[in-house]
Design a protein around this motif. Structure first.
Motif, PDB file in Angstrom:
ATOM      1  N   THR A  53       0.812  -1.222   0.000  1.00 32.31           N
ATOM      2  CA  THR A  53       0.000   0.000   0.000  1.00 32.31           C
ATOM      3  C   THR A  53       0.843   1.270   0.000  1.00 32.31           C
ATOM      4  OG1 THR A  53      -0.109   0.162   2.418  1.00 32.31           O
ATOM      5  CG2 THR A  53      -1.787  -1.197   1.314  1.00 32.31           C
ATOM      6  N   SER A  62      -1.458   0.274  -4.991  1.00 35.09           N
ATOM      7  CA  SER A  62      -2.122  -0.971  -5.373  1.00 35.09           C
ATOM      8  C   SER A  62      -3.573  -0.698  -5.746  1.00 35.09           C
ATOM      9  CB  SER A  62      -2.085  -1.975  -4.216  1.00 35.09           C
ATOM     10  OG  SER A  62      -0.889  -2.720  -4.214  1.00 35.09           O
ATOM     11  N   ASN A  89      -7.216  -2.753  -7.815  1.00 36.60           N
ATOM     12  CA  ASN A  89      -7.839  -3.887  -8.499  1.00 36.60           C
ATOM     13  C   ASN A  89      -8.962  -3.399  -9.380  1.00 36.60           C
ATOM     14  OD1 ASN A  89      -6.343  -6.144  -7.784  1.00 36.60           O
ATOM     15  ND2 ASN A  89      -7.469  -6.494  -5.883  1.00 36.60           N
ATOM     16  N   PRO A 118      -5.977  -9.783 -10.956  1.00 39.76           N
ATOM     17  CA  PRO A 118      -4.867  -8.840 -11.169  1.00 39.76           C
ATOM     18  C   PRO A 118      -3.938  -9.242 -12.310  1.00 39.76           C
ATOM     19  CG  PRO A 118      -5.198  -9.203  -8.832  1.00 39.76           C
ATOM     20  CD  PRO A 118      -6.102 -10.160  -9.537  1.00 39.76           C
ATOM     21  N   HIS A 146      -1.883  -8.457   2.362  1.00 39.87           N
ATOM     22  CA  HIS A 146      -3.094  -8.655   1.567  1.00 39.87           C
ATOM     23  C   HIS A 146      -4.252  -9.165   2.415  1.00 39.87           C
ATOM     24  CE1 HIS A 146      -1.672  -7.597  -2.420  1.00 39.87           C
ATOM     25  NE2 HIS A 146      -0.493  -8.086  -2.054  1.00 39.87           N
ATOM     26  N   THR A 167      -7.380  -8.482   0.219  1.00 38.36           N
ATOM     27  CA  THR A 167      -7.142  -8.879  -1.167  1.00 38.36           C
ATOM     28  C   THR A 167      -6.454 -10.237  -1.284  1.00 38.36           C
ATOM     29  OG1 THR A 167      -5.095  -7.584  -1.137  1.00 38.36           O
ATOM     30  CG2 THR A 167      -7.070  -6.525  -2.024  1.00 38.36           C
ATOM     31  N   THR A 202      -3.113  -7.852  -5.739  1.00 36.91           N
ATOM     32  CA  THR A 202      -3.472  -6.596  -6.391  1.00 36.91           C
ATOM     33  C   THR A 202      -2.567  -6.345  -7.593  1.00 36.91           C
ATOM     34  OG1 THR A 202      -1.939  -5.359  -4.975  1.00 36.91           O
ATOM     35  CG2 THR A 202      -4.237  -5.496  -4.235  1.00 36.91           C
ATOM     36  N   ARG A 226       0.085  -3.657  -8.703  1.00 37.05           N
ATOM     37  CA  ARG A 226       0.895  -2.647  -8.005  1.00 37.05           C
ATOM     38  C   ARG A 226       1.681  -1.798  -8.993  1.00 37.05           C
ATOM     39  NH1 ARG A 226       5.771  -4.602  -4.333  1.00 37.05           N
ATOM     40  NH2 ARG A 226       6.781  -4.653  -6.384  1.00 37.05           N
TER      41      ARG A 226
END
Length: 390
Positions: free
Chosen positions: A154, A315, A317, A323, A349, A354, A359, A361
């Motif tokens: 993140t 990140s 989706n 992804p 995650h 997630t 995800t 990234r």
């Protein structure tokens, strides 16, 4: 004609490298043929070159004694040395729910083989930890507090200085502070002595812009670790036990001299450019990226919205798509290289909801341009148009 490549996977390894770093790597490979610690001219040249790089690393992190900078192949090796070399039976560890596997796996092994107790501070998907919350988790058996300064999923930044200060204020037999700086070194300012950091793990190949196969661990005065490797150190050759002096105690075997020399050149490059300028440009690019991606229907972003609260990692989706499908579309249609999946951080995650898919990234670097960020945004819009979403 060669297809254009837009590289946005700098959280994994930065590319391209500065020309001065590549030149230093090639020059050291061609000219530094010796082995440090041996008493011939070429060996001494290698030793001096490594010493200069060690001094540069110490200055970069605010350490007054460069012998406490231990060169490693990467941050993973540095973290393993810190965790496995420190923990003993009965110890208690406080860490976070955003650990990379380079922290989580050695901690799991310590749980299984040494009976170490590991307690995780649960973070919100976008939140950061507060010093008082960490202090409340510390017990009389807490030996180590592990802080991931910036998430590789993140990008969220943790207040390392505040937490380290609160722990240090406990006095007495306080726990040690280990900082995983894999995503923050080269972007955020560091001063291990001012902040009270006991152990700092740094990769050379990410935002320091050094070559792969480089990194280091800082070990503060008074911290005792058990070496993971033992062998030839160039000095103290007449004794059978590993030497106590640093850095020899933790640097057995022939070092990666060309890589270390190039890392030293990378640190010089960053010092000349200035972290304030680097960080300001990162924030500016992330602002463009966040605004552009967040406005696309069917796209969900993870982590802080304010780019000042994150490093250069975002990140996202796309609703209804794996992804990996998104990553493949962007690469095949626009030549965009990014990272998809779990990013070696399943704990992160699980925290942001997630797992197990992960995800997409995006992680810009200092050589990315506004046009490349806009190209990425346009690529995601193209995807949604192709799916009939826009």
């Amino acid at each position: 004609m060669k297809k254009r490549t837009i590289y946005l996977n700098n959280a994994a390894t930065t590319w391209p490298k500065p020309g001065c770093v590549v030149d230093a790597l090639l020059r050291a490979t061609r000219e530094l043929a010796g082995t440090p610690g041996r008493a011939v001219t070429r060996d001494l040249e290698c030793e001096r070159a490594i010493f200069r790089a060690r001094e540069a690393a110490a200055r970069f992190i605010g350490a007054s004694d460069s012998s406490r900078v231990i060169f490693t192949p990467n941050a993973t090796a540095a973290l393993n040395l810190a965790i496995t070399g420190l923990l003993k039976k009965g110890d208690h560890v406080v860490t976070t729910s955003m650990d990379h596997n380079s922290v989580a796996r050695p901690l799991r092994r310590a749980e299984e083989e040494k009976g170490v107790e590991v307690q995780r501070f649960d973070l919100s998907p976008a939140g950061t930890m507060k010093a008082e919350g960490v202090v409340k988790m510390i017990t009389s058996h807490t030996r180590l507090v592990v802080l991931t300064e910036a998430s590789n999923v993140t990008g969220s930044i943790q207040p390392v200085g505040d937490i380290a200060g609160a722990v240090r204020a406990m006095g007495g037999d306080r726990p040690l502070i280990l900082v995983d700086a894999a995503q923050s070194a080269g972007v955020l300012p560091m001063n291990v002595e001012k902040d009270g950091v006991d152990l700092l793990a740094v990769p050379g190949h990410k935002s320091l812009y050094g070559p792969q196969g480089t990194g280091f661990l800082y070990i503060a005065p008074g911290v005792s670790l058990t070496p993971l490797l033992e062998g030839g150190t160039g000095g103290h050759s007449g004794q059978e036990r590993q030497p106590e002096s640093l850095p020899d105690r933790f640097e057995s075997g022939t070092p990666n001299t060309p890589g270390i020399v190039a890392l030293g050149e990378a640190l010089k490059f960053l010092a000349e450019r200035g972290l304030e300028e680097i960080r300001a440009e990162e924030i500016r690019l992330m602002d463009i990226l966040t605004d552009g991606i967040s406005g696309i229907r069917g796209v969900e972003l993870f982590g802080p919205r304010d780019p000042r609260e994150r490093v250069g990692v975002l990140s996202f989706n796309v609703e209804g798509m794996d992804p990996a499908e998104v990553g493949t579309f962007l690469e095949t249609t626009r030549g965009i290289i990014l990272r998809v999946g779990l990013h070696c951080s399943p704990h992160s995650h699980r925290t942001i909801g997630t797992f197990p898919e992960g995800t997409v990234r995006i992680s810009p670097g200092i050589f990315n341009t506004d046009e490349e960020i806009i190209e990425l945004i346009q690529g995601v819009k193209d995807l949604q148009r192709a799916r009939g979403i826009l």
